[in-house]
Design a protein around this motif. Structure first.
Motif, PDB file in Angstrom:
ATOM      1  N   GLU A  38       0.836  -1.180   0.092  1.00 21.97           N
ATOM      2  CA  GLU A  38       0.153  -0.002   0.080  1.00 21.97           C
ATOM      3  C   GLU A  38       0.789   1.253   0.034  1.00 21.97           C
ATOM      4  OE1 GLU A  38      -1.279  -0.820   4.660  1.00 21.97           O
ATOM      5  OE2 GLU A  38      -2.493   0.455   3.288  1.00 21.97           O
ATOM      6  N   SER A  39       2.197   1.340   0.620  1.00 21.16           N
ATOM      7  CA  SER A  39       3.040   2.315   0.759  1.00 21.16           C
ATOM      8  C   SER A  39       3.557   2.624  -0.865  1.00 21.16           C
ATOM      9  CB  SER A  39       4.148   2.310   1.782  1.00 21.16           C
ATOM     10  OG  SER A  39       5.080   1.373   1.524  1.00 21.16           O
ATOM     11  N   VAL A  40       3.510   1.495  -1.341  1.00 31.29           N
ATOM     12  CA  VAL A  40       4.249   1.832  -2.888  1.00 31.29           C
ATOM     13  C   VAL A  40       3.075   2.455  -3.715  1.00 31.29           C
ATOM     14  CG1 VAL A  40       4.861   0.372  -4.778  1.00 31.29           C
ATOM     15  CG2 VAL A  40       5.962  -0.328  -2.671  1.00 31.29           C
ATOM     16  N   GLU A  41       1.695   1.685  -3.452  1.00 32.98           N
ATOM     17  CA  GLU A  41       0.813   2.476  -4.309  1.00 32.98           C
ATOM     18  C   GLU A  41       0.758   3.773  -4.039  1.00 32.98           C
ATOM     19  OE1 GLU A  41      -3.160   0.891  -3.557  1.00 32.98           O
ATOM     20  OE2 GLU A  41      -4.101   1.689  -5.371  1.00 32.98           O
ATOM     21  N   TYR A  42       0.461   4.097  -2.652  1.00 32.66           N
ATOM     22  CA  TYR A  42       0.251   5.698  -2.346  1.00 32.66           C
ATOM     23  C   TYR A  42       1.254   6.607  -2.867  1.00 32.66           C
ATOM     24  CZ  TYR A  42      -2.876   3.848   1.255  1.00 32.66           C
ATOM     25  OH  TYR A  42      -3.901   3.313   1.881  1.00 32.66           O
ATOM     26  N   GLY A  43       2.504   6.073  -2.750  1.00 30.76           N
ATOM     27  CA  GLY A  43       3.821   6.711  -3.309  1.00 30.76           C
ATOM     28  C   GLY A  43       3.751   7.008  -4.925  1.00 30.76           C
ATOM     29  N   ARG A  44       3.278   5.877  -5.646  1.00 32.53           N
ATOM     30  CA  ARG A  44       3.132   5.956  -7.232  1.00 32.53           C
ATOM     31  C   ARG A  44       1.988   7.011  -7.514  1.00 32.53           C
ATOM     32  NH1 ARG A  44       5.773   3.285 -10.954  1.00 32.53           N
ATOM     33  NH2 ARG A  44       4.113   2.979 -12.127  1.00 32.53           N
ATOM     34  N   VAL A  45       0.853   6.855  -6.790  1.00 33.48           N
ATOM     35  CA  VAL A  45      -0.390   7.664  -6.942  1.00 33.48           C
ATOM     36  C   VAL A  45       0.157   9.175  -7.009  1.00 33.48           C
ATOM     37  CG1 VAL A  45      -2.740   8.329  -6.835  1.00 33.48           C
ATOM     38  CG2 VAL A  45      -1.952   5.792  -6.651  1.00 33.48           C
TER      39      VAL A  45
END
Lengths: 269, 203, 236
Positions: free
Chosen positions: A103-110
């Motif tokens: 989820e941290s990877v997703e948030y960062g990429r968004v």
């Protein structure tokens, strides 16, 4: 996934749903309102630019570091930018310290995509010697208190920190002289500041800027990044589904929120 | 007329008794698997063409002893959850690798077995558990054809494992493979009977 | 909008040719080899099976472990075998999309492993992989509310087009919108976009993409039904 805080989250979600039955949010907010936003710049002295953002009880700290590196082969006369978001035990009881969670990877990429597709940073001006040297911008976001809607908080803080940043001095070998700065700011186009607006869908009702409790109650997240009247990126998150009408409506609402949030970011001294 | 349906296919909006592999949404019935539609005046279900074994109480299954613990055995029954069976309920001791035939007594976080029987030396083949009804056939018709023609002893577990001891193991395996691959077609029982008679005569 | 032909001769809303092969992998419970233009992707499904380590399993449902992976040989320059942030993010959102279709609550405490491997990449790999993965899940006989069908739409050289290839995606004004829907319910299960478009064009791209998804769904259905011919010889 099971974790120690599961029962508490379940109770929080129940409360949210109970209240929504009479069309009310627990904090009495309108469905399409942001929580109170406060932005503070220059909070980390060791960073080249930084900002602390509070979005209700969500708190994030972002620091910008500028380095010199070699440009990518497909863009020899452009600088580069990278956004990284870290969730750890500091963020709250639902998170663990360790390798980056999905989820941290997703948030960062968004958040990265929101800033990148706005093209607010003039990457061409970050080139030092074409094909050899350029400025690399690293944006690191630390969630110090997670209470929902980390994507919007991270994007606001990222932009504020970029606006705060000064370009460091470099020596004749193009090496950074640490602690010494030019009086140059980053080449940011104030007309292209991106704003991210996220929604949580709970049983067919969409709530703007969800709290952690509201996120536990819902099964679908939708984040739109806008720039003036344009849509620059969006992402559906989590396991639920949305209808085309809901997407179109949320895009319109996001555009209507642009001026309010942009003003907050740009008016900072 | 047989009909293949895929997950999400609308089946009926009449009030019918719901069988397996269908779901109800807003008073309409949809298929939840890839399979053959089975519908009558008052009943609708879908017979799956592939799928994981979903245990039910009373199922006769074949298991393999996986691990011996100090107080019992861990038994693999071809599914995500293992069974534990305490030594205190067994007269004889078992060994890792032994094949057993048993009935499912209870399903909770673990699976409880009862009526455990040790099977003698033989072979095991693995087929999708959804094909087992076809391998048994109506009133054991298919199973009897398989046993009679190949002079085999065959024990079928609902979990997709088949234990057998046969004089012509290759013919038997080939026949079972044919049933699995053509399970959606009609007249399979007669075809298999003819096929086996031909194969055995050729020997 | 001009009806100009694209560089490969397609009309704006044409998809590249799609070919589906089911049950290609013997070791898997379900599998699909999908060719989508120049993209080639293999998807396999294993499980439900025991999850290790055990504490990661969920007592109320199966965990979907979706892996989006590009082979080192899939791009002009060799791709590093280490999964990057992009791969991780795509794996997460694709797994989420499939979870909205698969009835995970029927298999508590287990994991369903869904692996996709891109052999050759020519833009639109995430939607190709997800379309293949959904077929592999149906092929494995997993209970599902419907199928996940997926297409990318967008803009290239001032033209709104469906299913962009790499050359179109590299246009300076390119907009890339990946969308997956739970079909036939038409619920949006995956949606990602980046570019720079006004709301009118955004809505137009979304509308076109939904039409493309319906085409993909019909192809998926046809492939699944054709795997099991009811008539004809019993094959040895």
């Amino acid at each position: 996934m099971s974790n120690d805080n599961e029962t508490m989250n379940l109770l929080a979600a129940q409360k949210v749903k109970e209240s929504l039955k009479s069309s009310k949010r627990l904090d009495n907010r309108d469905f399409n309102d942001f929580r109170e936003i406060t932005i503070e710049k220059g909070v980390i002295s060791s960073a080249d630019g930084s900002a602390k953002v509070k979005l209700g009880d969500t708190e994030v700290i972002v620091g910008v570091k500028i380095n010199v590196g070699e440009p990518y082969p497909d863009s020899p006369d452009e600088g580069s930018m990278m956004f990284n978001l870290e969730l750890s035990a500091i963020s709250g009881p639902d998170f663990y310290t360790g390798p980056p969670s999905l989820e941290s990877v997703e948030y960062g990429r968004v958040a990265d995509r929101a800033i990148r597709s706005s093209e607010c940073i003039d990457m061409k001006k970050l080139s030092i010697i074409s094909g050899e040297k350029m400025y690399m911008i690293f944006i690191d976001c630390y969630v110090t208190n997670a209470d929902g809607n980390l994507i919007d908080a991270a994007t606001i803080a990222g932009m504020a920190a970029l606006l705060d940043a000064k370009i460091p001095k470099i020596d004749e070998n193009n090496k950074i002289i640490y602690g010494e700065y030019t009086d140059q700011k980053l080449p940011i186009d104030m007309k292209k500041i991106p704003v991210s607006v996220s929604f949580e869908n709970i049983d067919g009702q969409t709530l703007l800027d969800p709290t952690a409790g509201e996120e536990f109650a819902g099964d679908t997240r939708f984040s739109v990044a806008v720039c003036d009247k344009n849509i620059i990126s969006f992402q559906k998150g989590k396991t639920g589904t949305l209808s085309l009408d809901q997407i179109n409506e949320m895009c319109e609402i996001a555009i209507s929120k642009y001026d309010q949030i942009k003003k907050k970011i740009c008016d900072l001294k | 007329m047989k009909k293949i349906v895929v997950p999400g296919d609308f089946l009926t909006d009449e009030r019918k008794k719901l069988g397996s592999n269908v779901y109800l949404k807003e008073n309409k019935v949809y298929s939840s698997v890839l399979g053959i539609l089975s519908e009558s005046n008052d009943y609708v279900s879908v017979i799956p063409l592939n799928g994981p074994y979903v245990p039910q109480i009373g199922d006769a299954v074949i298991g393999i002893i996986k691990l011996e613990m100090s107080n019992g055995y861990i038994i693999d029954i071809n599914m995500a959850l293992d069974c534990f069976f305490p030594k205190s309920l067994l007269k004889k001791s078992l060994q890792v690798g032994d094949v057993i035939f048993a009935r499912i007594k209870e399903i909770s976080d673990f699976i409880d077995l009862e009526n455990i029987n040790l099977l003698p030396k033989g072979r095991i083949i693995d087929v999708p558990s959804v094909k087992i009804p076809r391998i048994i056939g109506k009133n054991d018709s298919m199973l009897n054809i398989l046993k009679k023609n190949t002079a085999s002893n065959v024990v079928v577990g609902k979990n997709g494992w088949i234990w057998y001891f046969s004089k012509s193991p290759l013919v038997l395996e080939k026949a079972i493979d044919l049933i699995v691959k053509n399970s959606q077609k009609s007249n399979l029982t007669n075809f298999i009977d003819d096929y086996l008679k031909k194969q055995i005569k050729r020997k | 909008m001009s009806e100009e032909k694209r560089h490969d001769g397609r009309k704006p809303n044409d998809l590249r040719p799609i070919e589906i092969k089911l049950g290609v992998n013997k070791n898997a419970d379900g599998s699909c080899l999908l060719t989508w233009g120049k993209n080639v992707v293999l998807a396999t499904v294993h499980g439900p099976k025991q999850m290790f380590p055990k504490h990661l399993s969920n007592p109320s449902k199966a965990v979907i472990d979706y892996k989006y992976r590009m082979a080192c040989i899939s791009t002009p320059e060799r791709k590093s075998p280490v999964p990057g942030k992009r791969d991780k993010e795509i794996s997460l959102v694709s797994g989420n999309a499939l979870e909205s279709a698969i009835m995970v609550e029927q298999f508590p405490n287990t994991v369903i492993e869904i692996n996709t491997l891109i052999f050759t990449a020519d833009a639109g790999t995430r939607v190709a992989a997800l379309t293949a993965a959904s077929l592999a899940a149906a092929d494995a006989g997993l209970p599902m509310k419907g199928l996940i069908s997926s297409v990318a739409g967008g803009r290239s050289n001032k033209q709104l087009v469906l299913d962009l290839d790499k050359q179109e995606e590299d246009a300076p004004d390119a907009v890339d919108l990946a969308c997956a829907m739970l079909m036939p319910q038409k619920e949006i299960a995956l949606l990602q976009m980046d570019g720079f478009v006004d709301i009118k064009e955004t809505k137009e791209i979304l509308k076109n993409t939904v039409k493309g998804i319906e085409t993909v769904y019909d192809m998926q259905k046809k492939a699944l039904i054709e795997k099991y011919p009811l008539e004809g010889e019993i094959n040895e």
